[in-house]
Design a protein around this motif. Structure first.
Motif, PDB file in Angstrom:
ATOM      1  N   TYR A 195      11.363  -2.176  -1.252  1.00 35.15           N
ATOM      2  CA  TYR A 195      12.401  -2.294  -0.233  1.00 35.15           C
ATOM      3  C   TYR A 195      13.215  -3.578  -0.422  1.00 35.15           C
ATOM      4  O   TYR A 195      14.422  -3.584  -0.213  1.00 35.15           O
ATOM      5  CB  TYR A 195      11.803  -2.244   1.170  1.00 35.15           C
ATOM      6  N   PHE A 199      12.973   8.653  -2.364  1.00 36.70           N
ATOM      7  CA  PHE A 199      12.667   9.071  -1.001  1.00 36.70           C
ATOM      8  C   PHE A 199      13.175   8.037   0.008  1.00 36.70           C
ATOM      9  O   PHE A 199      13.774   8.373   1.026  1.00 36.70           O
ATOM     10  CB  PHE A 199      11.162   9.273  -0.831  1.00 36.70           C
ATOM     11  N   LEU A 204      15.912   8.559   2.907  1.00 39.33           N
ATOM     12  CA  LEU A 204      15.518   8.300   4.295  1.00 39.33           C
ATOM     13  C   LEU A 204      16.476   7.307   4.949  1.00 39.33           C
ATOM     14  O   LEU A 204      16.968   7.519   6.058  1.00 39.33           O
ATOM     15  CB  LEU A 204      14.090   7.747   4.331  1.00 39.33           C
ATOM     16  N   GLU A 227       1.093   4.911   2.290  1.00 36.45           N
ATOM     17  CA  GLU A 227       2.525   5.105   2.096  1.00 36.45           C
ATOM     18  C   GLU A 227       2.801   5.847   0.797  1.00 36.45           C
ATOM     19  O   GLU A 227       3.645   6.717   0.706  1.00 36.45           O
ATOM     20  CB  GLU A 227       3.186   3.731   2.074  1.00 36.45           C
ATOM     21  N   TRP A 228       2.020   5.477  -0.196  1.00 33.18           N
ATOM     22  CA  TRP A 228       2.271   6.075  -1.499  1.00 33.18           C
ATOM     23  C   TRP A 228       1.847   7.531  -1.524  1.00 33.18           C
ATOM     24  O   TRP A 228       2.467   8.365  -2.168  1.00 33.18           O
ATOM     25  CB  TRP A 228       1.565   5.280  -2.590  1.00 33.18           C
ATOM     26  N   LEU A 253       2.190   9.470   0.833  1.00 32.89           N
ATOM     27  CA  LEU A 253       3.315  10.156   1.453  1.00 32.89           C
ATOM     28  C   LEU A 253       4.349  10.582   0.408  1.00 32.89           C
ATOM     29  O   LEU A 253       4.806  11.722   0.389  1.00 32.89           O
ATOM     30  CB  LEU A 253       3.926   9.208   2.476  1.00 32.89           C
ATOM     31  N   HIS A 254       4.685   9.649  -0.450  1.00 33.85           N
ATOM     32  CA  HIS A 254       5.655   9.986  -1.498  1.00 33.85           C
ATOM     33  C   HIS A 254       5.125  11.091  -2.394  1.00 33.85           C
ATOM     34  O   HIS A 254       5.850  11.980  -2.805  1.00 33.85           O
ATOM     35  CB  HIS A 254       5.940   8.767  -2.378  1.00 33.85           C
ATOM     36  N   ARG A 289       9.453   0.454   8.509  1.00 34.29           N
ATOM     37  CA  ARG A 289       9.906   1.493   7.580  1.00 34.29           C
ATOM     38  C   ARG A 289       8.763   2.434   7.216  1.00 34.29           C
ATOM     39  O   ARG A 289       8.951   3.640   7.082  1.00 34.29           O
ATOM     40  CB  ARG A 289      10.460   0.825   6.319  1.00 34.29           C
ATOM     41  N   GLU A 345       8.664   6.461   7.871  1.00 29.83           N
ATOM     42  CA  GLU A 345       8.373   7.428   6.811  1.00 29.83           C
ATOM     43  C   GLU A 345       7.239   8.353   7.219  1.00 29.83           C
ATOM     44  O   GLU A 345       7.304   9.569   7.045  1.00 29.83           O
ATOM     45  CB  GLU A 345       7.983   6.701   5.519  1.00 29.83           C
TER      46      GLU A 345
END
Lengths: 78, 230
Positions: free
Chosen positions: A11, A42, A46, B123-124, B126-127, B202, B206
């Motif tokens: 980010y 992604f 988003l 988080e990863w 999720l991707h 963030r 997500e």
């Protein structure tokens, strides 16, 4: 840079908040690592979606009310 | 030797009493060293009214409250404009007034949702789950399939579900395009805090949108999310 480091900094990379050296290191990793590139894709989608769906137009009468408020404040102060 | 400038001081460029024709004044951001002149507030500040309104609406989630907050912001801005610290950024300054006014006034009236523990999902992972849709797509990326299938209301609901402390940095960065330093100034928090709240906010967003995609059957749920959070 490994995938874990990329995850931590992706980010900041997208925000342009890394040093030039780190920006370049992330960029090189992304070009060589499809899973990391997909992860960033992604986030880009988003973010664009959030920005696009958060747009709001200023109600036309509100602008008039703000200007009237300031005009009243100005004349009251004098 | 006499001082270079008379007691009245140098005329500020473009914003002094000499610049009387407000309608012809260009829409510019105040970044010069000029002393802010209260007479020019409308011309300089009103160009940001639209985005301040959008910001207020995102903060309050209510049109009437947002309109009140915008009016309060511009009135406070006008009153404080003579002391506006030149060299700083007028747009960020207005955002700061709006945000402070919201925190001190409107937020007190509202109950925010409790922080939910959704960080446990990696988080990863999720991707990777969303990336799994790739098999079904050809020329369209799987990520855009998911996002296009989620309505505006759902995105707004996901944003609203974020605690304010996370939501605000995310909006200021992702919607308004402020730098970390500017966000730190607007929210009056250290830059390190901006970065950690942005990161967590963030991630939550997500996860929330991913959960929604699972609910709608857009992606397969992951029975055992791989935990990669640290």
């Amino acid at each position: 840079m490994n995938c874990y480091e990329i995850r931590e900094q992706i980010y900041s990379y997208m925000d342009g908040e890394l040093t030039l050296w780190r920006m370049r290191a992330v960029s090189i990793h992304l070009s060589e690592c499809p899973p990391c590139a997909s992860g960033m894709e992604f986030k880009v989608v988003l973010r664009a979606s959030v920005a696009q769906r958060s747009a709001e137009a200023l109600p036309s009468e509100l602008q008039g009310r703000i200007l009237a408020l300031i005009a009243a404040e100005r004349s009251g102060a004098e | 030797m006499a001082p270079r400038h008379a007691a009245s001081g140098p005329e500020p460029l473009g914003v002094g009493p000499g610049a009387k024709s407000q309608h012809e004044c260009p829409r510019v951001a105040v970044t010069s060293r000029a002393v802010a002149n209260q007479e020019d507030f409308e011309v300089l500040a009103m160009q940001y009214a639209g985005e301040i309104y959008a910001h207020a609406l995102r903060l309050t989630s209510d049109k009437a409250d947002a309109e009140d907050l915008v009016q309060e912001t511009f009135l406070k801005g006008y009153r404080g404009f003579a002391g506006f610290e030149s060299g700083s950024n007028l747009r960020a300054w207005l955002y700061r007034i709006a945000t402070n006014s919201y925190i001190n006034g409107y937020r007190a009236k509202k109950r925010r949702p409790e922080t939910r523990d959704i960080d446990s999902m990696g988080e990863w992972a999720l991707h990777q789950r969303i990336g799994g849709l790739e098999k079904a797509a050809s020329d369209v990326t799987p990520e855009s399939i998911v996002m296009e299938s989620i309505t505006d209301a759902a995105v707004k609901a996901a944003l609203d579900a974020l605690p304010d402390d996370f939501k605000q940095p995310v909006l200021l960065a992702d919607v308004d395009g402020f730098s970390y330093r500017e966000i730190a100034e607007i929210l009056d928090i250290p830059i390190g805090t901006v970065m950690s709240r942005l990161s967590r906010g963030r991630k939550r967003l997500e996860v929330a949108l991913f959960s929604l995609a699972v609910e709608r059957g857009l992606v397969e749920p992951n029975p055992e999310p791989e935990s990669v959070s640290v």
